[in-house]
Write a protein that holds these residues in place. Structure first.
Motif, short mmCIF file in Angstrom:
data_model
loop_
_atom_site.label_atom_id
_atom_site.label_comp_id
_atom_site.label_asym_id
_atom_site.label_seq_id
_atom_site.Cartn_x
_atom_site.Cartn_y
_atom_site.Cartn_z
N LEU A 258 0.84 -1.21 0.00
CA LEU A 258 0.00 0.00 0.00
C LEU A 258 0.87 1.26 0.00
N GLU A 259 1.96 1.22 0.78
CA GLU A 259 2.90 2.35 0.78
C GLU A 259 3.43 2.60 -0.64
N MET A 260 3.77 1.50 -1.32
CA MET A 260 4.29 1.65 -2.69
C MET A 260 3.25 2.30 -3.60
N LEU A 261 2.00 1.89 -3.44
CA LEU A 261 0.94 2.45 -4.30
C LEU A 261 0.67 3.91 -3.97
N ARG A 262 1.00 4.31 -2.76
CA ARG A 262 0.83 5.73 -2.40
C ARG A 262 1.83 6.60 -3.16
N GLU A 263 2.98 6.03 -3.45
CA GLU A 263 4.01 6.74 -4.22
C GLU A 263 3.53 6.98 -5.65
N ARG A 264 2.99 5.92 -6.25
CA ARG A 264 2.47 6.06 -7.61
C ARG A 264 1.57 4.86 -7.94
N PRO A 265 0.56 5.07 -8.79
CA PRO A 265 -0.26 3.94 -9.23
C PRO A 265 0.59 2.94 -10.02
N MET A 266 0.32 1.67 -9.89
CA MET A 266 1.17 0.64 -10.50
C MET A 266 0.37 -0.53 -11.05
N THR A 267 0.97 -1.22 -12.02
CA THR A 267 0.41 -2.50 -12.47
C THR A 267 0.88 -3.59 -11.50
N VAL A 268 0.30 -4.78 -11.63
CA VAL A 268 0.73 -5.91 -10.79
C VAL A 268 2.22 -6.16 -11.02
N PHE A 269 2.62 -6.12 -12.29
CA PHE A 269 4.01 -6.44 -12.60
C PHE A 269 4.97 -5.37 -12.06
N ASP A 270 4.56 -4.10 -12.09
CA ASP A 270 5.39 -3.04 -11.47
C ASP A 270 5.64 -3.36 -10.00
N VAL A 271 4.56 -3.73 -9.31
CA VAL A 271 4.68 -4.02 -7.88
C VAL A 271 5.57 -5.24 -7.67
N ALA A 303 -8.66 -0.61 0.49
CA ALA A 303 -7.50 0.28 0.58
C ALA A 303 -6.94 0.62 -0.80
N ALA A 304 -7.30 -0.16 -1.81
CA ALA A 304 -6.83 0.12 -3.18
C ALA A 304 -7.97 -0.18 -4.16
N VAL A 305 -7.90 0.48 -5.31
CA VAL A 305 -8.84 0.17 -6.40
C VAL A 305 -8.04 -0.03 -7.67
N LYS A 306 -8.64 -0.76 -8.62
CA LYS A 306 -7.95 -0.89 -9.90
C LYS A 306 -8.84 -0.33 -11.01
N ARG A 307 -8.17 0.22 -12.03
CA ARG A 307 -8.91 0.67 -13.21
C ARG A 307 -8.18 0.20 -14.44
N LYS A 308 -8.91 0.04 -15.54
CA LYS A 308 -8.27 -0.48 -16.74
C LYS A 308 -7.78 0.67 -17.61
N GLU A 309 -6.53 0.57 -18.02
CA GLU A 309 -5.96 1.55 -18.93
C GLU A 309 -5.41 0.78 -20.11
N GLY A 310 -6.03 0.90 -21.25
CA GLY A 310 -5.65 0.06 -22.38
C GLY A 310 -5.91 -1.38 -22.01
N GLU A 311 -4.86 -2.21 -22.11
CA GLU A 311 -5.03 -3.63 -21.79
C GLU A 311 -4.71 -3.95 -20.32
N GLU A 312 -4.15 -2.96 -19.60
CA GLU A 312 -3.62 -3.24 -18.26
C GLU A 312 -4.51 -2.69 -17.15
N TYR A 313 -4.40 -3.35 -16.00
CA TYR A 313 -5.03 -2.80 -14.80
C TYR A 313 -4.00 -2.01 -14.01
N ILE A 314 -4.42 -0.83 -13.55
CA ILE A 314 -3.57 0.01 -12.73
C ILE A 314 -4.19 0.07 -11.34
N TYR A 315 -3.36 -0.19 -10.33
CA TYR A 315 -3.83 -0.15 -8.95
C TYR A 315 -3.43 1.16 -8.30
N GLU A 316 -4.32 1.63 -7.48
CA GLU A 316 -4.15 2.94 -6.89
C GLU A 316 -4.55 2.86 -5.40
#
Ligand SMILES: [Zn+2]
Length: 321
Positions: A258-271, A303-316
């Motif tokens: 969650l701390e990481m996602l606070r820095e920036r929204p990320m895909t599963v693979f980014d995390v 604590a987080a939500v995901k949205r679809k951007e193009g083909e990927e999900y971004i978690y925030e």
């Protein structure tokens, strides 16, 4: 109080987890619980230890598998085909190497990994994520069991479903003295990995293994358990304390994500890459499973939500734990 005698047999595996335990129950039927890994070393170690308690492989009357992972089923290929195999129905396509199911598994993950932000080029470079299946078996499931079922020849024992580590995971519980044969559900020194699996059939929703696993851990608290003998390592005696510890630790890991996602929204693979920078390529399935588990958890608790951007999900990040 008369009880079935139980013997432990421990055999080596080629996996990082090390040795795997199998159990022989001297019930009305001589029952083997779990069946090692398909290597010559494991077979030698198994037959030697079985002989020490006075049996040969052909004396075994049935095999119960706690789940379908290769280190728990591989030696089924060495055992006579006439010995019935008993387990959860979800183990069936894995232990029989059902080609249709495996094709579905491949198609599902191709699409799913794109949604996770894994590029096709990266995925193409990876070693086969299912390579451990060569240590598995090719056997039919003869008897399907589920929650609350009893197994022939073992009248004192009850099957409890504990999905999470595997969708097919079950444990055996003997109520009269609180003894449990726990497979990999709760291990004394390592936290069990809730592994990603495809939905059991096309169109069904993806299982969320970490959420299931947490529920299955809490489920143990409803039983009077004196001892759990495990798939790897030592026995567990204080179940409530260990369950508490595992759940706490997991929440801590989710907090870190969650701390990481606070820095920036990320895909599963980014995390995944940030969490497991040195091992994510080598242990791709394990590390992705762990990452998706934490993100499913964060989503589940709001604590987080995901949205679809193009083909990927971004978690925030949108809340706190
Ligand atoms: Zn295992």
């Amino acid at each position: 109080m008369e009880k079935d005698e139980i013997y432990r047999i421990t055999v080596p595996t080629p996996f990082a987890v090390g040795d795997v335990n199998m159990y022989v129950i001297k019930g009305e039927r001589l029952t083997l619980v779990d069946a090692g890994v398909k290597t010559e070393e494991a077979w030698q170690a198994f037959t030697k230890q079985l002989a020490e308690i006075g049996y040969e492989p052909t004396d075994i009357e049935q095999v119960v598998i706690t789940h379908h992972h290769p280190d728990h089923v591989g030696l089924l290929d060495y055992l006579p085909k006439s010995i019935p195999v008993i387990g959860h129905p979800k183990a069936k396509p894995w232990i029989s190497k059902d080609p249709q199911f495996f094709a579905w598994d491949g198609r599902y993950f191709d699409q799913f990994l794109i949604e996770c932000g894994v590029s096709r080029a990266f995925f193409a470079k990876l070693p086969n994520v299912r390579s451990s299946l060569r240590y598995s078996c090719e056997r039919s499931l003869d008897v399907a069991v589920g929650e609350g079922d009893q197994i022939a020849g073992l009248p004192d024992w009850t099957v409890i479903e504990t999905p999470g580590h595997a969708q097919s995971h079950i444990v055996l519980y003997r109520e009269k003295d609180g003894f449990m044969i726990g497979g990999d559900h709760l291990l004394a020194t390592i936290s069990s990995n809730p592994l990603l699996e495809p939905p059991i059939e096309e169109g069904a929703e993806r299982p969320k293994p970490l959420l299931q696993y947490n529920d299955s851990l809490r489920k143990l608290l409803h039983y009077e358990i004196s001892k759990v003998v495990t798939g790897h390592g030592a026995d567990v005696t204080d179940v409530p304390a260990l369950v508490e510890k595992r759940l706490e630790k997991q929440k801590e890991r989710a907090g870190h994500v969650l701390e990481m996602l606070r820095e920036r929204p990320m895909t599963v693979f980014d995390v995944c890459r940030q969490l497991f920078s040195s091992v994510y390529e080598k242990e791709f399935l394990l590390t992705m499973s762990e990452t998706i588990g934490q993100l499913d958890y964060l989503e589940h608790v709001g604590a987080a939500v995901k949205r679809k951007e193009g083909e990927e999900y971004i978690y925030e990040a949108v809340g706190s734990l």
